[in-house]
Design a protein around this motif. Structure first.
Motif, PDB file in Angstrom:
ATOM      1  N   ARG A 220       0.800  -1.103   0.057  1.00  0.00           N
ATOM      2  CA  ARG A 220      -0.018  -0.168  -0.037  1.00  0.00           C
ATOM      3  C   ARG A 220       1.051   1.183   0.147  1.00  0.00           C
ATOM      4  O   ARG A 220       0.463   2.237  -0.715  1.00  0.00           O
ATOM      5  CB  ARG A 220      -0.764   0.023   1.177  1.00  0.00           C
ATOM      6  N   GLY A 221       1.955   1.288   0.825  1.00  0.00           N
ATOM      7  CA  GLY A 221       2.906   2.427   0.925  1.00  0.00           C
ATOM      8  C   GLY A 221       3.721   2.490  -0.223  1.00  0.00           C
ATOM      9  O   GLY A 221       4.392   3.553  -0.523  1.00  0.00           O
ATOM     10  N   ALA A 222       4.099   1.351  -0.869  1.00  0.00           N
ATOM     11  CA  ALA A 222       5.089   1.392  -2.001  1.00  0.00           C
ATOM     12  C   ALA A 222       4.982   2.049  -3.077  1.00  0.00           C
ATOM     13  O   ALA A 222       3.862   1.787  -3.702  1.00  0.00           O
ATOM     14  CB  ALA A 222       5.557  -0.007  -2.077  1.00  0.00           C
ATOM     15  N   ARG A 223       5.791   2.786  -3.802  1.00  0.00           N
ATOM     16  CA  ARG A 223       5.616   3.500  -5.218  1.00  0.00           C
ATOM     17  C   ARG A 223       6.564   2.825  -5.836  1.00  0.00           C
ATOM     18  O   ARG A 223       7.600   3.217  -5.671  1.00  0.00           O
ATOM     19  CB  ARG A 223       5.485   4.757  -4.975  1.00  0.00           C
ATOM     20  N   ARG A 224       6.127   2.228  -7.145  1.00  0.00           N
ATOM     21  CA  ARG A 224       7.228   1.546  -8.073  1.00  0.00           C
ATOM     22  C   ARG A 224       7.666   2.838  -8.898  1.00  0.00           C
ATOM     23  O   ARG A 224       7.191   3.447  -9.285  1.00  0.00           O
ATOM     24  CB  ARG A 224       6.608   0.675  -8.790  1.00  0.00           C
ATOM     25  N   SER A 225       9.218   2.738  -8.907  1.00  0.00           N
ATOM     26  CA  SER A 225       9.857   3.535  -9.679  1.00  0.00           C
ATOM     27  C   SER A 225      10.829   3.080 -10.842  1.00  0.00           C
ATOM     28  O   SER A 225      11.100   1.847 -10.248  1.00  0.00           O
ATOM     29  CB  SER A 225      10.626   4.756  -8.696  1.00  0.00           C
ATOM     30  N   VAL A 226      11.142   3.789 -11.549  1.00  0.00           N
ATOM     31  CA  VAL A 226      12.304   3.363 -12.668  1.00  0.00           C
ATOM     32  C   VAL A 226      13.461   4.284 -12.203  1.00  0.00           C
ATOM     33  O   VAL A 226      13.525   5.366 -12.390  1.00  0.00           O
ATOM     34  CB  VAL A 226      11.824   3.512 -14.150  1.00  0.00           C
ATOM     35  N   VAL A 227      14.746   3.457 -12.148  1.00  0.00           N
ATOM     36  CA  VAL A 227      15.915   4.325 -12.196  1.00  0.00           C
ATOM     37  C   VAL A 227      16.547   4.183 -13.367  1.00  0.00           C
ATOM     38  O   VAL A 227      16.768   3.195 -14.092  1.00  0.00           O
ATOM     39  CB  VAL A 227      16.890   3.888 -11.237  1.00  0.00           C
ATOM     40  N   VAL A 228      16.927   5.535 -14.177  1.00  0.00           N
ATOM     41  CA  VAL A 228      17.487   5.746 -15.144  1.00  0.00           C
ATOM     42  C   VAL A 228      19.100   6.091 -15.051  1.00  0.00           C
ATOM     43  O   VAL A 228      18.988   7.213 -14.318  1.00  0.00           O
ATOM     44  CB  VAL A 228      17.075   6.280 -16.353  1.00  0.00           C
ATOM     45  N   VAL A 229      20.077   5.653 -15.626  1.00  0.00           N
ATOM     46  CA  VAL A 229      21.189   6.408 -15.902  1.00  0.00           C
ATOM     47  C   VAL A 229      21.517   6.681 -17.298  1.00  0.00           C
ATOM     48  O   VAL A 229      21.635   5.923 -18.013  1.00  0.00           O
ATOM     49  CB  VAL A 229      22.504   5.511 -15.252  1.00  0.00           C
ATOM     50  N   THR A 230      21.814   8.077 -17.502  1.00  0.00           N
ATOM     51  CA  THR A 230      21.948   8.251 -18.877  1.00  0.00           C
ATOM     52  C   THR A 230      22.796   9.739 -18.848  1.00  0.00           C
ATOM     53  O   THR A 230      22.730  10.565 -17.858  1.00  0.00           O
ATOM     54  CB  THR A 230      20.664   8.878 -19.314  1.00  0.00           C
ATOM     55  N   PRO A 231      23.720   9.976 -19.712  1.00  0.00           N
ATOM     56  CA  PRO A 231      24.537  11.209 -20.156  1.00  0.00           C
ATOM     57  C   PRO A 231      23.652  12.403 -20.600  1.00  0.00           C
ATOM     58  O   PRO A 231      24.334  13.431 -20.539  1.00  0.00           O
ATOM     59  CB  PRO A 231      25.803  10.741 -20.856  1.00  0.00           C
ATOM     60  N   GLN A 232      22.542  12.050 -20.947  1.00  0.00           N
ATOM     61  CA  GLN A 232      21.695  13.131 -21.366  1.00  0.00           C
ATOM     62  C   GLN A 232      20.346  13.173 -20.586  1.00  0.00           C
ATOM     63  O   GLN A 232      19.210  13.353 -21.064  1.00  0.00           O
ATOM     64  CB  GLN A 232      21.101  12.854 -22.670  1.00  0.00           C
ATOM     65  N   ALA A 233      20.789  13.466 -19.352  1.00  0.00           N
ATOM     66  CA  ALA A 233      19.466  13.649 -18.231  1.00  0.00           C
ATOM     67  C   ALA A 233      18.570  14.732 -18.552  1.00  0.00           C
ATOM     68  O   ALA A 233      17.239  14.591 -18.516  1.00  0.00           O
ATOM     69  CB  ALA A 233      20.280  13.810 -17.012  1.00  0.00           C
ATOM     70  N   VAL A 234      19.080  15.800 -19.285  1.00  0.00           N
ATOM     71  CA  VAL A 234      18.077  16.903 -19.609  1.00  0.00           C
ATOM     72  C   VAL A 234      17.080  16.572 -20.442  1.00  0.00           C
ATOM     73  O   VAL A 234      15.856  16.737 -20.423  1.00  0.00           O
ATOM     74  CB  VAL A 234      18.967  18.036 -19.545  1.00  0.00           C
ATOM     75  N   GLU A 235      17.732  16.215 -21.661  1.00  0.00           N
ATOM     76  CA  GLU A 235      16.789  15.903 -22.660  1.00  0.00           C
ATOM     77  C   GLU A 235      15.756  14.650 -22.145  1.00  0.00           C
ATOM     78  O   GLU A 235      14.739  14.629 -22.539  1.00  0.00           O
ATOM     79  CB  GLU A 235      17.600  15.145 -23.842  1.00  0.00           C
ATOM     80  N   LEU A 236      16.381  13.705 -21.625  1.00  0.00           N
ATOM     81  CA  LEU A 236      15.336  12.684 -21.247  1.00  0.00           C
ATOM     82  C   LEU A 236      14.364  13.064 -20.222  1.00  0.00           C
ATOM     83  O   LEU A 236      13.189  12.505 -20.135  1.00  0.00           O
ATOM     84  CB  LEU A 236      16.210  11.343 -20.719  1.00  0.00           C
ATOM     85  N   THR A 237      14.760  13.887 -19.351  1.00  0.00           N
ATOM     86  CA  THR A 237      13.742  14.532 -18.315  1.00  0.00           C
ATOM     87  C   THR A 237      12.446  15.210 -19.037  1.00  0.00           C
ATOM     88  O   THR A 237      11.319  14.932 -18.868  1.00  0.00           O
ATOM     89  CB  THR A 237      14.457  15.536 -17.357  1.00  0.00           C
ATOM     90  N   ALA A 238      13.092  15.819 -20.189  1.00  0.00           N
ATOM     91  CA  ALA A 238      11.926  16.610 -20.963  1.00  0.00           C
ATOM     92  C   ALA A 238      10.942  15.643 -21.487  1.00  0.00           C
ATOM     93  O   ALA A 238       9.827  15.693 -21.722  1.00  0.00           O
ATOM     94  CB  ALA A 238      12.543  17.686 -21.923  1.00  0.00           C
ATOM     95  N   VAL A 239      11.678  14.638 -22.062  1.00  0.00           N
ATOM     96  CA  VAL A 239      10.676  13.527 -22.840  1.00  0.00           C
ATOM     97  C   VAL A 239       9.693  13.003 -21.874  1.00  0.00           C
ATOM     98  O   VAL A 239       8.697  12.725 -22.315  1.00  0.00           O
ATOM     99  CB  VAL A 239      11.679  12.443 -23.667  1.00  0.00           C
ATOM    100  N   LEU A 240      10.260  12.693 -20.959  1.00  0.00           N
ATOM    101  CA  LEU A 240       9.457  11.666 -20.024  1.00  0.00           C
ATOM    102  C   LEU A 240       8.363  12.422 -19.320  1.00  0.00           C
ATOM    103  O   LEU A 240       7.320  12.122 -19.017  1.00  0.00           O
ATOM    104  CB  LEU A 240      10.269  10.926 -18.846  1.00  0.00           C
ATOM    105  N   THR A 241       8.965  14.023 -18.998  1.00  0.00           N
ATOM    106  CA  THR A 241       7.799  14.580 -18.433  1.00  0.00           C
ATOM    107  C   THR A 241       6.728  14.869 -19.282  1.00  0.00           C
ATOM    108  O   THR A 241       5.579  14.872 -18.858  1.00  0.00           O
ATOM    109  CB  THR A 241       8.402  16.136 -18.057  1.00  0.00           C
ATOM    110  N   ALA A 242       7.062  15.156 -20.716  1.00  0.00           N
ATOM    111  CA  ALA A 242       5.932  15.289 -21.566  1.00  0.00           C
ATOM    112  C   ALA A 242       5.145  14.150 -21.769  1.00  0.00           C
ATOM    113  O   ALA A 242       3.866  14.393 -22.022  1.00  0.00           O
ATOM    114  CB  ALA A 242       6.394  15.723 -22.952  1.00  0.00           C
ATOM    115  N   ALA A 243       5.466  13.037 -21.414  1.00  0.00           N
ATOM    116  CA  ALA A 243       4.548  11.663 -21.501  1.00  0.00           C
ATOM    117  C   ALA A 243       3.829  11.462 -20.192  1.00  0.00           C
ATOM    118  O   ALA A 243       3.290  10.268 -20.211  1.00  0.00           O
ATOM    119  CB  ALA A 243       5.764  10.689 -21.840  1.00  0.00           C
TER     120      ALA A 243
END
Length: 309
Positions: A220-243
């Motif tokens: 009940r209390g757990a929230r599943r998350s995905v951990v990503v390691v990338t050299p393009q963190a800014v670009e990936l953040t924008a893509v995922l936030t838009a989704a």
């Protein structure tokens, strides 16, 4: 006969402060019930009221349907360890247990049996004042076992124990529950709860926050998350936030490690591929019991660290 601990609208006030606030829950036999809450949540006060050591302001606590103080020869009914330091330091371990046995009409042979069970047979005639905290914890557990009771209550029993002692306690509590006893365990160690408890009672500021199986509480209390390691963190953040995802740095901002919630790992991978974003690592992480506890009790912490008073 199965013996149940029943807490009903239990309340304890000290002056203008309410330590326990209309608390109700049931501790049933055949399982280890963990008692969790931040410091100052009212756990120790609740245990003391169940044992009749403190009188409630309102409400009631019963063991087997009656207040504990009405049970004659209490150690036959409930064994408890609330404070390992509450023992006369000038007495030997054997003398301490013998006095308890005599006062409760328990056969002398039980003293030797529980000393052996607790691993204290070789130091039975040493003065308790020279014991380490871990040894005192073992002595307290031995005292709780003395009357072979159907109900056992422990407050932070593994404090000061070495790894072998912790493993012994864990196995002991599991065995006692498997024998059909009612085992109620207060601890601030999430790892011990994960390895020992079947059911949880969680309190905050004296109020009940949850009473359910450990597995259900964690889910009940757990929230599943995905951990990503990338050299393009800014670009990936924008893509995922838009989704529609929620994206936060997972560690130092320049490490390129992101924690993503709201999208499964395969979808994160697809979006990175479609947008030509390099991903070096992609894993799914499930929140631990500790995380679930922290999320549930966040508003109940009396003295949060790092915040001005």
């Amino acid at each position: 006969m199965a013996v149940v601990i029943e807490v009903s609208e239990l309340t304890k006030c000290y002056g203008g402060r309410t330590a326990v606030d209309h608390l109700s829950f049931t501790v049933r036999p055949g399982r280890v019930t963990g008692f969790l809450g931040p410091n100052g949540a009212g756990k120790s006060t609740t245990l003391r009221m169940i044992l009749g050591l403190d009188a409630p302001t309102a409400g009631a606590a019963t063991v087997g349907g009656v207040p504990f103080r009405r049970h004659p020869r209490g150690l036959w009914h409930v064994g408890a360890l609330l404070d390992a330091g509450q023992v006369h330091g000038g007495r030997s371990a054997a003398a301490h247990l013998s006095a308890l046995a005599r006062s409760n009409g328990i056969p002398r042979r039980r003293v030797d049996e529980v000393l052996g069970e607790a691993g204290l047979a070789e130091v039975a005639h040493r003065r308790v004042g020279g014991f380490s905290l871990g040894m005192k914890q073992r002595l307290g557990i031995a005292a709780a076992l003395l009357g072979d009771p159907p109900v056992l209550m422990f407050d932070e029993p593994v404090n000061g124990m070495d790894p072998e002692g912790v493993l012994w306690v864990r196995r002991l509590f599991r065995r006692l529950a498997a024998e059909g006893r009612t085992v109620f365990l207060s601890s601030h160690l999430m790892s011990e709860m994960e390895n020992t408890a079947d059911h949880l009672v969680v309190v905050g500021r004296g109020r009940l926050l949850a009473a359910e199986p450990l597995r259900d509480f964690a889910a009940r209390g757990a929230r599943r998350s995905v951990v990503v390691v990338t050299p393009q963190a800014v670009e990936l953040t924008a893509v995922l936030t838009a989704a529609g995802a929620s994206v936060e740095p997972d560690g130092p901002a320049d490490a390129g490690k992101l924690s993503v919630r709201g999208l499964p790992a395969d979808r994160v991978g697809e979006l990175a591929f479609d947008n030509r974003v390099r991903v070096d690592e992609l894993t799914t992480r499930t929140a631990s019991l500790e995380t679930a506890f922290m999320e549930l009790t966040a508003d109940s912490v009396e003295y949060p660290a790092g915040q001005p008073r």
